[in-house]
Scaffold this motif. Sequence first.
Motif, PDB file in Angstrom:
ATOM      1  N   THR A  24       1.208   4.001  -3.085  1.00 10.92           N
ATOM      2  CA  THR A  24       0.958   5.431  -2.897  1.00 10.92           C
ATOM      3  C   THR A  24       2.143   6.250  -3.397  1.00 10.92           C
ATOM      4  N   LYS A  25       3.347   5.845  -3.014  1.00 15.27           N
ATOM      5  CA  LYS A  25       4.549   6.581  -3.412  1.00 15.27           C
ATOM      6  C   LYS A  25       4.826   6.475  -4.907  1.00 15.27           C
ATOM      7  N   LYS A  44       0.831  -1.201   0.000  1.00 16.23           N
ATOM      8  CA  LYS A  44       0.000   0.000   0.000  1.00 16.23           C
ATOM      9  C   LYS A  44       0.867   1.254   0.000  1.00 16.23           C
ATOM     10  N   GLU A  45       1.894   1.281   0.849  1.00 11.97           N
ATOM     11  CA  GLU A  45       2.776   2.448   0.918  1.00 11.97           C
ATOM     12  C   GLU A  45       3.533   2.653  -0.394  1.00 11.97           C
ATOM     13  N   THR A  83      -2.611   2.321  -7.900  1.00  9.19           N
ATOM     14  CA  THR A  83      -3.545   1.729  -6.951  1.00  9.19           C
ATOM     15  C   THR A  83      -2.900   0.536  -6.253  1.00  9.19           C
ATOM     16  N   GLU A  84      -3.476   0.168  -5.129  1.00  9.09           N
ATOM     17  CA  GLU A  84      -3.004  -1.036  -4.426  1.00  9.09           C
ATOM     18  C   GLU A  84      -3.156  -2.263  -5.310  1.00  9.09           C
TER      19      GLU A  84
END
Length: 113
Positions: free
Chosen positions: A24-25, A20-21, A29-30
Motif C-alpha cells: 500500500t505504501k 500488504k502494508e 498490489t499485494e
Amino acid sequence: MSIFSDRVTALMKKSGLSQKELATKAGVTESAMSYYVKGSRTPRSDVLTRMAKELGTTTDYLLGTSDENTNEENKELLYLQRNLGKLDSERLKKAEALLKTVFDDIFDDDSEG
C-alpha cells in the motif's frame, strides 16, 4: 532467495510492516509485493524508491550494491539531502552559508569551500 528479498524481508520484520502494508505504501498490489519479497521480480525504480523510504534505507542497500544500511540517525540526514536537492543554486548557497554560520566549529576545517 536473493539479497534483495532477504533484505526487504528483514527490514519489514524489523519495522513491523506486513507485505500488504508495504504494498500500500509503495503503491503496488499485494501480488506484486509478493513477487518482490520472494525475489521473483525486481520493482521499477519508482516503486523501489518508495519501498526504501518506507523501510528506512537506501535503494543501494536493498539491491545489494551497498552493505551500509541506513539507521534511524541517517533518516534525518536523508530527509535533508532530499530537500536540499530541490533547491536552486541561489537557495543552496544561502542554506550552506546558514549552516556554516550556525555550525562554524564543524566547518572550520573544511578546505573545499
